[in-house]
Design a protein around this motif. Structure first.
Motif, mmCIF file in Angstrom:
data_model
loop_
_atom_site.group_PDB
_atom_site.id
_atom_site.type_symbol
_atom_site.label_atom_id
_atom_site.label_comp_id
_atom_site.label_asym_id
_atom_site.label_seq_id
_atom_site.Cartn_x
_atom_site.Cartn_y
_atom_site.Cartn_z
ATOM 1 N N ILE A 299 32.495 50.044 3.250
ATOM 2 C CA ILE A 299 32.963 51.430 3.146
ATOM 3 C C ILE A 299 32.057 52.355 3.945
ATOM 4 O O ILE A 299 32.528 53.245 4.663
ATOM 5 C CB ILE A 299 33.010 51.867 1.666
ATOM 6 C CG1 ILE A 299 34.104 51.089 0.922
ATOM 7 C CG2 ILE A 299 33.269 53.369 1.547
ATOM 8 C CD1 ILE A 299 34.090 51.306 -0.577
ATOM 9 N N LEU A 300 30.741 52.151 3.838
ATOM 10 C CA LEU A 300 29.804 52.988 4.578
ATOM 11 C C LEU A 300 29.983 52.806 6.088
ATOM 12 O O LEU A 300 29.871 53.764 6.857
ATOM 13 C CB LEU A 300 28.368 52.658 4.174
ATOM 14 C CG LEU A 300 27.956 53.091 2.761
ATOM 15 C CD1 LEU A 300 26.580 52.548 2.425
ATOM 16 C CD2 LEU A 300 27.983 54.601 2.616
ATOM 17 N N GLY A 301 30.250 51.579 6.521
ATOM 18 C CA GLY A 301 30.507 51.348 7.935
ATOM 19 C C GLY A 301 31.730 52.124 8.415
ATOM 20 O O GLY A 301 31.715 52.745 9.478
ATOM 21 N N ASN A 302 32.795 52.105 7.607
ATOM 22 C CA ASN A 302 33.990 52.874 7.951
ATOM 23 C C ASN A 302 33.715 54.371 7.937
ATOM 24 O O ASN A 302 34.228 55.123 8.778
ATOM 25 C CB ASN A 302 35.121 52.556 6.966
ATOM 26 C CG ASN A 302 35.736 51.196 7.198
ATOM 27 O OD1 ASN A 302 35.694 50.671 8.311
ATOM 28 N ND2 ASN A 302 36.309 50.607 6.161
ATOM 29 N N VAL B 253 24.505 57.418 7.412
ATOM 30 C CA VAL B 253 25.401 56.493 6.726
ATOM 31 C C VAL B 253 25.217 55.070 7.252
ATOM 32 O O VAL B 253 25.167 54.099 6.479
ATOM 33 C CB VAL B 253 26.859 56.958 6.877
ATOM 34 C CG1 VAL B 253 27.817 55.920 6.317
ATOM 35 C CG2 VAL B 253 27.069 58.294 6.160
ATOM 36 N N TYR B 254 25.096 54.915 8.576
ATOM 37 C CA TYR B 254 24.891 53.576 9.144
ATOM 38 C C TYR B 254 23.544 52.991 8.701
ATOM 39 O O TYR B 254 23.447 51.789 8.405
ATOM 40 C CB TYR B 254 24.948 53.617 10.668
ATOM 41 C CG TYR B 254 26.349 53.548 11.225
ATOM 42 C CD1 TYR B 254 27.217 52.524 10.849
ATOM 43 C CD2 TYR B 254 26.802 54.503 12.131
ATOM 44 C CE1 TYR B 254 28.497 52.456 11.356
ATOM 45 C CE2 TYR B 254 28.095 54.433 12.647
ATOM 46 C CZ TYR B 254 28.937 53.413 12.254
ATOM 47 O OH TYR B 254 30.205 53.341 12.753
ATOM 48 N N ARG B 255 22.511 53.822 8.657
ATOM 49 C CA ARG B 255 21.217 53.309 8.193
ATOM 50 C C ARG B 255 21.325 52.828 6.753
ATOM 51 O O ARG B 255 20.750 51.796 6.382
ATOM 52 C CB ARG B 255 20.147 54.405 8.310
ATOM 53 C CG ARG B 255 19.705 54.704 9.742
ATOM 54 C CD ARG B 255 18.491 55.612 9.748
ATOM 55 N NE ARG B 255 18.110 56.041 11.086
ATOM 56 C CZ ARG B 255 17.397 55.310 11.930
ATOM 57 N NH1 ARG B 255 17.000 54.086 11.577
ATOM 58 N NH2 ARG B 255 17.077 55.777 13.133
ATOM 59 N N LYS B 256 22.045 53.560 5.949
ATOM 60 C CA LYS B 256 22.218 53.162 4.550
ATOM 61 C C LYS B 256 22.974 51.841 4.453
ATOM 62 O O LYS B 256 22.611 50.954 3.683
ATOM 63 C CB LYS B 256 22.985 54.266 3.825
ATOM 64 C CG LYS B 256 22.693 54.342 2.353
ATOM 65 C CD LYS B 256 21.256 54.703 2.114
ATOM 66 C CE LYS B 256 21.037 55.016 0.648
ATOM 67 N NZ LYS B 256 19.612 55.142 0.333
ATOM 68 N N ALA B 257 24.032 51.710 5.257
ATOM 69 C CA ALA B 257 24.807 50.476 5.247
ATOM 70 C C ALA B 257 23.956 49.289 5.674
ATOM 71 O O ALA B 257 24.067 48.190 5.102
ATOM 72 C CB ALA B 257 26.016 50.617 6.168
ATOM 73 N N ASP C 5 24.297 44.191 9.906
ATOM 74 C CA ASP C 5 25.077 43.403 10.861
ATOM 75 C C ASP C 5 25.001 44.050 12.238
ATOM 76 O O ASP C 5 24.602 45.210 12.388
ATOM 77 C CB ASP C 5 26.520 43.190 10.401
ATOM 78 C CG ASP C 5 27.382 44.444 10.472
ATOM 79 O OD1 ASP C 5 27.330 45.172 11.474
ATOM 80 O OD2 ASP C 5 28.138 44.689 9.519
ATOM 81 N N ALA C 6 25.364 43.288 13.251
ATOM 82 C CA ALA C 6 25.194 43.718 14.637
ATOM 83 C C ALA C 6 26.101 44.877 14.999
ATOM 84 O O ALA C 6 25.709 45.771 15.755
ATOM 85 C CB ALA C 6 25.452 42.534 15.570
ATOM 86 N N ASN C 7 27.328 44.878 14.488
ATOM 87 C CA ASN C 7 28.272 45.930 14.861
ATOM 88 C C ASN C 7 27.784 47.300 14.402
ATOM 89 O O ASN C 7 27.813 48.273 15.165
ATOM 90 C CB ASN C 7 29.648 45.626 14.264
ATOM 91 C CG ASN C 7 30.703 46.586 14.772
ATOM 92 O OD1 ASN C 7 30.907 46.730 15.970
ATOM 93 N ND2 ASN C 7 31.368 47.267 13.850
ATOM 94 N N LYS C 8 27.313 47.378 13.151
ATOM 95 C CA LYS C 8 26.801 48.663 12.649
ATOM 96 C C LYS C 8 25.516 49.049 13.386
ATOM 97 O O LYS C 8 25.263 50.231 13.631
ATOM 98 C CB LYS C 8 26.576 48.592 11.138
ATOM 99 C CG LYS C 8 27.870 48.549 10.325
ATOM 100 C CD LYS C 8 27.640 48.825 8.860
ATOM 101 C CE LYS C 8 27.067 47.654 8.113
ATOM 102 N NZ LYS C 8 28.032 46.560 7.922
ATOM 103 N N ALA C 9 24.687 48.071 13.746
ATOM 104 C CA ALA C 9 23.468 48.366 14.506
ATOM 105 C C ALA C 9 23.816 48.943 15.876
ATOM 106 O O ALA C 9 23.145 49.858 16.369
ATOM 107 C CB ALA C 9 22.628 47.102 14.661
ATOM 108 N N CYS C 10 24.863 48.415 16.483
ATOM 109 C CA CYS C 10 25.296 48.915 17.783
ATOM 110 C C CYS C 10 25.789 50.359 17.671
ATOM 111 O O CYS C 10 25.452 51.214 18.501
ATOM 112 C CB CYS C 10 26.408 48.016 18.320
ATOM 113 S SG CYS C 10 26.728 48.197 20.078
#
Length: 295
Positions: A160-163, A180-184, A190-195
């Motif tokens: 949900i946080l990624g979305n 939000v991405y840092r929290k996720a 995962d690599a996608n959120k890091a990107c």
């Protein structure tokens, strides 16, 4: 007599095999007719018509509404699917509401309805905090490409946080998306959120931080579904863009991080750790980051 019984049994087996192969339920109801049109006859427009008949006739409404919305989405009729769910979800059971929300999020994304997507994602975070997600359970069974698997509350929260981060990016609110991405990533890296995190940092002119985030992707420091070749290619492309950017790059101004979102995420994660008199260090770091943005 035995032969007649064998023939009837054999005919039944063939009929059952047909339903298994085509994933069509047995019977002659409007819903069954709709599924046959969808899966066997490959006639989506007629299938939608019969799904409507099933809903109006109160025939397997939970499945009929979800299946009709999916077919509408495939036919580029996502706006109609949104209105259908909004208009008829009250006819569905309590157990169906969560999957309808997940479908709505996908439809909002397809329609470009970013505000609606953000509000629904916030609502899902509230449900997790209140213990209402997964019908009060810590895991749920999901299905993808015909296979069943278990999803935990933590995994769902990270998803949900990624979305939510992606939705903020569509609003060019890179400061909020970053938090939000840092929290996720703290929950399930995962690599996608890091990107995406690296891109958020780039948009704010913080190139060295962005470089570190993206190099984590290119060096293969993540595993899982998001660690694919396309994600690494994207990270490499962003790193090349950093190389050609001037060193005096001016940070882009974000719209700020919503306190409500920060508090909601903190409440959710507090459910997974023992209660303490002070906030966890992780939240102190994020609070400091938020204050830095506000200055």
């Amino acid at each position: 007599m035995e032969g007649g019984s064998w023939k009837r049994s054999g005919g039944g087996e063939k009929k059952d095999l047909f339903h298994v192969i085509h994933k069509v339920p047995p019977g002659n109801s409007p819903y069954v007719r709709a599924k046959h049109l969808q899966l066997v006859e490959k006639d989506p427009d007629s299938a939608i018509l019969w799904f409507w008949k099933a809903i109006n006739g109160r025939d397997r409404v939970d499945s009929a509404l979800k299946d009709m919305a999916v077919v509408m989405k495939q036919q580029d009729r996502a706006e109609e699917a949104v209105e259908a769910i909004r208009s008829f979800r009250h006819l569905c059971s309590k157990q169906a509401q969560e999957s309808l929300d997940n479908l709505l999020i996908d439809l909002y994304k397809k329609c470009g309805m970013v505000e609606e997507q953000i509000e629904l994602l916030k609502q899902k975070l509230r449900m997790i905090h209140m213990g209402e997600a997964f019908n009060g359970k810590t895991t749920k069974t999901a299905r993808s490409r015909g296979k069943k698997f278990q999803i935990s509350i933590k995994q769902e929260t990270a998803r949900i946080l990624g979305n939510l981060g992606w939705a903020y990016m569509q609003q060019n609110n890179y400061a909020a998306a970053e938090v939000v991405y840092r929290k996720a990533q703290m929950i399930e890296p995962d690599a996608n959120k890091a990107c995406n995190l690296g891109l958020c940092l780039m948009k704010q002119g913080r190139l060295e931080e962005a470089r570190r985030a993206l190099e984590d992707v290119t060096h293969g420091r993540f595993s899982g579904a998001g660690d694919g070749k396309s994600t690494k290619n994207k990270a490499e492309e962003l790193l090349r863009e950093i190389e050609v950017r001037p060193a005096t790059s001016t940070p882009e101004v974000g719209l700020g991080v919503e306190d409500e979102i920060m508090e909601r995420i903190e409440l959710v994660l507090n459910e997974w750790v023992p209660l303490r008199s002070k906030r966890l260090p992780i939240f102190e770091e994020i609070a400091a980051f938020r204050d830095r943005i506000a200055c």
